[in-house]
Design a protein around this motif. Structure first.
Motif: not given
Length: 342
Positions: A203, A214, A229, A235, A238, A260
């Motif tokens: 990544l 992302l 992360l 974020l 993903l 997430l």
């Protein structure tokens, strides 16, 4: 959690839209009579005098842009070069430059063109023949799209002063992890980064902590660094599908982060379900090699207030079936409306 969901929904919809719907484009037949301050090859409608439409004209060059133009549409042509001087009248006023679907190479972009655009907000350069990004000096740049080119490098520092940049899309190129080392450091407002369909083995390093989305699908990624992360506290989505992820490359708890909402690990080589946070709502694990349904991956313990908020779980094309779920699964996954095994 509601404040998180609305920005994410907006961004997901924006990213999913076709790139040619991202700008306010109308077919030439709708433009109406053209104003006097316009290049003869283009249209500058009276009702939108700051826009110049030069799209789909089989142009092989960028015409000289008259003063007063803020939005320039040059997509779907045969443009191979950008000559010095064409932007001299709009160096500090041009906001949008749309160059998708042409034949432009780095060698044919002369100095004194894009490198002089100090007010540009959007640069769309997809479906050309660039081998490295072309970045204007503008600190107002908020959206950069260089998809479907031949990018093999993205030098660090190019975006370091782009304080208003929110979205970068460089999918379908030839970028390696070494080629983008430090490329995305600097922008503090970046919300979306798409590096799908490249040649990454990990990544992106140095991704901004402001990221909410992302995408790194269709690469060669086989592991996720411990704590990666943790550096992306906002974020929400993903995607690492269609890579080479294996269990040994997934440190314990690496995906157990509260921010997430969506995690896509489909089409990899995982044999077990990674540990996730109870806040996750969408988990895609189809087409792996998963052999066991381990409930502790979703719930460490269950109570009236502690349970998984997972709504959608895909486990099809693995080696587990619905009867693999233990009886207590219904309590742990009490809000799941979709659990797909086949």
């Amino acid at each position: 959690m509601l404040p998180l969901r609305l920005p994410l929904l907006f961004l997901l919809v924006s990213v999913a839209l076709c790139q040619y719907e991202d700008y306010d484009y109308q077919p030439a037949s709708r433009h109406g009579p053209s104003g006097p301050n316009c290049h003869q090859e283009c249209d500058c409608p009276y009702n939108f005098p700051t826009a110049m439409y030069c799209d789909s004209r089989k142009l092989k060059f960028v015409p000289v842009v008259p003063s007063g133009i803020k939005y320039l549409y040059l997509q779907n042509n045969l443009i191979e070069e950008i000559k010095a001087g064409v932007f001299d009248n709009v160096t500090d006023t041009l906001r949008w430059l749309i160059l998708d679907n042409n034949q432009i190479t780095n060698a044919k972009i002369e100095k004194g063109t894009i490198d002089k655009l100090s007010a540009l907000e959007k640069l769309f350069f997809s479906n050309n023949n660039l081998t490295e990004p072309v970045i204007p000096p503008s600190k107002s740049l908020d959206e950069l799209k260089i998809m479907h080119n031949q990018l093999s490098k993205f030098p660090s520092g190019l975006l370091s002063d782009k304080e208003n940049l929110t979205s970068v899309s460089v999918q379908y190129n030839q970028l390696t992890s070494e080629a983008i080392g430090g490329a995305f450091k600097g922008p503090k407002k970046m919300l979306s980064l798409d590096v799908s369909h490249n040649k990454l083995k990990k990544l992106p390093a140095g991704a901004p902590g402001s990221l909410e989305i992302l995408y790194a699908d269709h690469n060669e990624i086989d592991s996720v660094g411990a704590g990666y992360l943790g550096k992306l506290p906002l974020l929400q989505s993903l995607r690492i599908s269609h890579n080479k992820l294996v269990d040994s490359g997934i440190p314990a708890g690496v995906f157990n982060v509260t921010s997430l909402v969506e995690l896509d690990l489909s089409f990899n080589q995982l044999k077990s379900i990674p540990e996730i946070n109870e806040n996750l709502e969408q988990l895609y694990l189809q087409a792996n090699q998963i052999e066991k349904f381990d409930l502790t991956s979703f719930c460490k313990y269950v109570s009236t207030t502690s349970f998984s908020h997972l709504k959608h779980l895909r486990l099809d094309a693995n080696m587990v079936a619905h009867n693999s779920m233990p009886p207590e699964s219904s309590n742990c996954l009490r809000v799941a409306s979709d659990v797909i095994f086949e």
